[in-house]
Design a protein around this motif. Structure first.
Motif, PDB file in Angstrom:
ATOM      1  N   LYS A  46       0.830  -1.217   0.000  1.00 16.62           N
ATOM      2  CA  LYS A  46       0.000   0.000   0.000  1.00 16.62           C
ATOM      3  C   LYS A  46       0.855   1.254   0.000  1.00 16.62           C
ATOM      4  O   LYS A  46       0.684   2.136  -0.839  1.00 16.62           O
ATOM      5  CB  LYS A  46      -0.933   0.000   1.237  1.00 16.62           C
ATOM      6  N   SER A  47       1.783   1.299   0.936  1.00 13.00           N
ATOM      7  CA  SER A  47       2.643   2.497   1.008  1.00 13.00           C
ATOM      8  C   SER A  47       3.519   2.613  -0.231  1.00 13.00           C
ATOM      9  O   SER A  47       3.814   3.723  -0.688  1.00 13.00           O
ATOM     10  CB  SER A  47       3.509   2.450   2.262  1.00 13.00           C
ATOM     11  N   SER A  48       3.926   1.461  -0.757  1.00 10.42           N
ATOM     12  CA  SER A  48       4.730   1.496  -1.985  1.00 10.42           C
ATOM     13  C   SER A  48       3.941   2.132  -3.114  1.00 10.42           C
ATOM     14  O   SER A  48       4.498   2.882  -3.930  1.00 10.42           O
ATOM     15  CB  SER A  48       5.150   0.077  -2.370  1.00 10.42           C
ATOM     16  N   PRO A  87       1.924  11.230   4.709  1.00 11.62           N
ATOM     17  CA  PRO A  87       2.597   9.940   4.521  1.00 11.62           C
ATOM     18  C   PRO A  87       2.474   9.007   5.722  1.00 11.62           C
ATOM     19  O   PRO A  87       2.061   9.414   6.803  1.00 11.62           O
ATOM     20  CB  PRO A  87       4.052  10.346   4.313  1.00 11.62           C
ATOM     21  N   GLU A  88       2.864   7.772   5.458  1.00  8.51           N
ATOM     22  CA  GLU A  88       2.940   6.789   6.533  1.00  8.51           C
ATOM     23  C   GLU A  88       3.880   7.318   7.621  1.00  8.51           C
ATOM     24  O   GLU A  88       4.951   7.827   7.322  1.00  8.51           O
ATOM     25  CB  GLU A  88       3.509   5.498   5.954  1.00  8.51           C
ATOM     26  N   GLY A  89       3.451   7.193   8.868  1.00  4.21           N
ATOM     27  CA  GLY A  89       4.305   7.657   9.968  1.00  4.21           C
ATOM     28  C   GLY A  89       4.254   9.165  10.172  1.00  4.21           C
ATOM     29  O   GLY A  89       5.045   9.716  10.915  1.00  4.21           O
ATOM     30  N   LEU A 163      -3.713   9.715   1.607  1.00  2.84           N
ATOM     31  CA  LEU A 163      -3.621   9.538   3.059  1.00  2.84           C
ATOM     32  C   LEU A 163      -3.161   8.120   3.361  1.00  2.84           C
ATOM     33  O   LEU A 163      -3.860   7.160   3.065  1.00  2.84           O
ATOM     34  CB  LEU A 163      -4.992   9.764   3.708  1.00  2.84           C
ATOM     35  N   ASP A 164      -1.969   8.001   3.950  1.00  8.61           N
ATOM     36  CA  ASP A 164      -1.458   6.664   4.247  1.00  8.61           C
ATOM     37  C   ASP A 164      -1.648   6.334   5.722  1.00  8.61           C
ATOM     38  O   ASP A 164      -0.938   6.861   6.585  1.00  8.61           O
ATOM     39  CB  ASP A 164       0.026   6.580   3.858  1.00  8.61           C
ATOM     40  N   GLU A 165      -2.610   5.472   5.988  1.00  9.57           N
ATOM     41  CA  GLU A 165      -2.933   5.008   7.338  1.00  9.57           C
ATOM     42  C   GLU A 165      -3.022   6.133   8.368  1.00  9.57           C
ATOM     43  O   GLU A 165      -2.282   6.151   9.356  1.00  9.57           O
ATOM     44  CB  GLU A 165      -1.902   3.959   7.794  1.00  9.57           C
ATOM     45  N   PRO A 166      -3.980   7.046   8.145  1.00 15.41           N
ATOM     46  CA  PRO A 166      -4.100   8.161   9.091  1.00 15.41           C
ATOM     47  C   PRO A 166      -4.568   7.737  10.486  1.00 15.41           C
ATOM     48  O   PRO A 166      -4.391   8.492  11.434  1.00 15.41           O
ATOM     49  CB  PRO A 166      -5.134   9.078   8.431  1.00 15.41           C
TER      50      PRO A 166
HETATM   51 MG   LIG Z   1       2.392   1.145   4.745  1.00 19.95          MG
END
Ligand SMILES: [Mg+2]
Ligand SMILES: Nc1ncnc2c1ncn2[C@@H]1O[C@H](COP(=O)(O)OP(=O)(O)OP(=O)(O)O)[C@@H](O)[C@H]1O
Lengths: 240, 298
Positions: A46-48, A87-89, A163-166
């Motif tokens: 997903k993040s990729s 982003p993620e994180g 939105l990456d894993e908000p």
């Molecule tokens: Mg990810």
């Protein structure tokens, strides 16, 4: 209802980390004004995929934004074209104040007064951020940092928000608050690509969803049909 | 009392010069993780430009000064473009080796095409006259140097805090890619860091040349060594750390000069570096080393 025009169109996308292929030729599209969710377990890619849209990883295949192939577009120019990411994180600038984070988010804009007004608007939306405007972003709680990351991403006035894993690692009350905000954004007409493991909440506010696993798309469909597919949901909630 | 004040001003002006030099290294390190050992050669370029201007162009010292600062700044930007850009995202060792390479190549160019011997420049002697300050006799150069460094610190602070480019540079020191993801051009951020570094080298060059009165191919060696030590003590990557490290180095040096008995005078540097080593035992990463976390809190 006529289908709105496609804003983001990805086809046969592969993502590489050195010799490793993390995403194996996926295709997905995000229509204008809709919220599309990308679900999937850890390591699914997903993040990729998000990074591929931002231009920060090596890819093959095509990513088209507003009909334009982005293959030769730099990271910075993609942002200028209207792509913005939380982003993620979260990756807030922990050594800068909350306000400075938002100013950097508006780094590509030149309309000073409007930037000021937008910052004030965010401080009204999230009074907690307003209270801490001069505080270093590194001292914020995880939830506050997430709100800041989303607000920062919106400061560039994007056409599409990634939105990456908000909701990752946040308390249920904060998670609801974040999802309310995303829903509000969508109602205001923002196009959103949402990566989530929190399947139920994500599907509730989405129009369409994809299930990614080990770098391939395993299922896709309107969010409502995803929700009704008990077998799939059992699998998804098991993951989340 | 006067003696103490005198030595205090000595320490301050030494410290100011080291702080100026250390800032030049630190600003580049903070955004790109590169210890630019070619910083010394940028200073030397400034020195040679003074020679060129003084002999070929004008006797007006202000134009000579301006010329040398501009030359240093342009050289720094040019080095980023041709030497450091290709290794921008490489690992730190590659960057370090590149910097050493650039430094050696430039030194050899000076040796081959200019001269291995020192060349005198007398145009800046006027900066160094004795003045009376509150009854003590000091060199005007010390005063200028301290003041210039203070102005630089204030200006740099305002730039970093008040401008979008300053914020971008601070953000870049933590997470460069995220700055790019804000749409802020990486090339500009790097060029700006080298431009500022070059301006600081040019400024330092004025004071170094005014004191020494001559330039040779190794002009930059000692300054860059001191800058490096100051950065290590203060915490590499931290700009306040560079300033603190610079002033601390100046204070320790003068203190050793004053406190060591005559017969140990030759061991001054050994004592200075001994104290530096003790500081590093206490704070291995330097006194104000920046935090390493990227701000992701779960
Ligand atoms: Mg990810
Ligand atoms: N920088 C990298 N170098 C090498 N492999 C990587 C890198 N980043 C990700 N990968 C690999 O690519 C695959 C997909 O990772 P990705 O981060 O896209 O997954 P994800 O779906 O976002 O997972 P999560 O839910 O844990 O965030 C994983 O197998 C991961 O190990």
């Amino acid at each position: 209802m006529p289908r709105p025009p496609t804003m983001l169109d990805i086809s046969d996308l592969k993502v590489f980390y050195g010799p490793i292929e993390a995403v194996h030729g996926i295709s997905l599209c995000v229509p204008e004004g809709q919220c599309v969710t990308l679900l999937g377990p850890n390591g699914a890619g997903k993040s990729s995929t998000i990074s591929a849209i931002c231009g920060t990883v090596k890819t093959s295949g095509s990513v088209k934004f507003l009909g334009q192939d982005l293959a030769n577009t730099d990271v910075e120019d993609r942002v200028r074209a209207g792509i913005s990411v939380s982003p993620e994180g979260r990756r807030v600038f922990s050594n800068l104040s909350v306000e400075a984070n938002l100013l950097l988010g508006a780094g590509i804009r030149r309309d000073r007064d409007a930037i000021r007004a937008d910052i004030e608007r965010w401080f009204r939306t999230f009074p907690i951020l307003g209270d801490r405007r001069r505080q270093m972003a590194g001292t914020l709680s995880g939830g506050e940092q997430q709100m800041l990351a989303i607000a920062r991403a919106l400061m560039s006035k994007p056409r599409i928000l990634l939105l990456d894993e908000p909701s990752l690692g946040l308390a249920p009350r904060i998670v609801s608050q974040i999802f309310e905000m995303i829903e509000q954004l969508k109602q205001d007409g923002m196009t959103i690509l949402l990566v989530e493991q929190n399947a139920r909440q994500a599907l509730r506010i989405s129009d369409y969803a994809y299930l990614l696993n080990t770098g391939t798309i395993q299922a896709e469909g309107p969010a409502s049909s995803f929700g009704q597919n008990d077998e799939l949901m059992a699998k998804l909630t098991g993951l989340g | 009392m006067e003696y103490i004040l005198q030595q205090f001003i000595n320490a301050l002006s030494f410290g100011a010069e080291y702080a100026l030099l250390a800032l030049g290294l630190a600003i580049v390190f903070s955004v790109m993780g590169l210890v630019n050992f070619a910083h010394g050669e940028v200073i030397a370029i400034g020195g040679y430009t003074m020679v060129a201007f003084a002999t070929l162009v004008t006797a007006n010292p202000w134009i000579i000064i301006l010329g040398s600062v501009v030359a240093a700044a342009l050289t720094s930007v040019l080095l980023e473009r041709v030497a450091f850009r290709p290794v921008r995202y490489a690992d730190p060792t590659t960057g370090l080796l590149t910097a050493f390479g650039v430094s050696i190549v430039l030194q050899n160019l000076f040796l081959l095409f200019v001269s291995p011997r020192p060349i005198a420049v007398t145009s800046l002697y006027f900066l160094d006259v004795p003045v009376d300050l509150f009854g003590i006799r000091i060199s005007s150069l010390q005063l200028f140097e301290t003041l210039a460094t203070l102005v630089v610190i204030v200006a740099l602070t305002l730039f970093l805090k008040r401008t979008i480019w300053g914020l971008a540079m601070q953000g870049a020191s933590l997470d460069f890619q995220m700055v790019r993801l804000m749409g802020i051009r990486a090339n500009r951020v790097f060029a700006l860091a080298f431009l500022i570094s070059g301006l600081l080298a040019g400024l330092a060059c004025i004071f170094i040349m005014a004191r020494r009165g001559s330039v040779d191919p190794h002009l930059g060696f000692n300054p860059v060594l001191m800058a490096f030590v100051a950065c290590v003590v203060g915490g590499f990557g931290s700009l306040p750390g560079a300033v603190l490290g610079g002033f601390l180095l100046g204070i320790v040096q003068v203190a050793m000069l004053v406190l060591l008995p005559q017969e140990y005078g030759g061991m001054k540097d050994a004592f200075v570096f001994g104290i530096i080593a003790l500081i590093l035992v206490w704070r291995p990463n330097g006194i104000l080393s920046p935090p390493v976390e990227k701000g992701d809190k779960v």
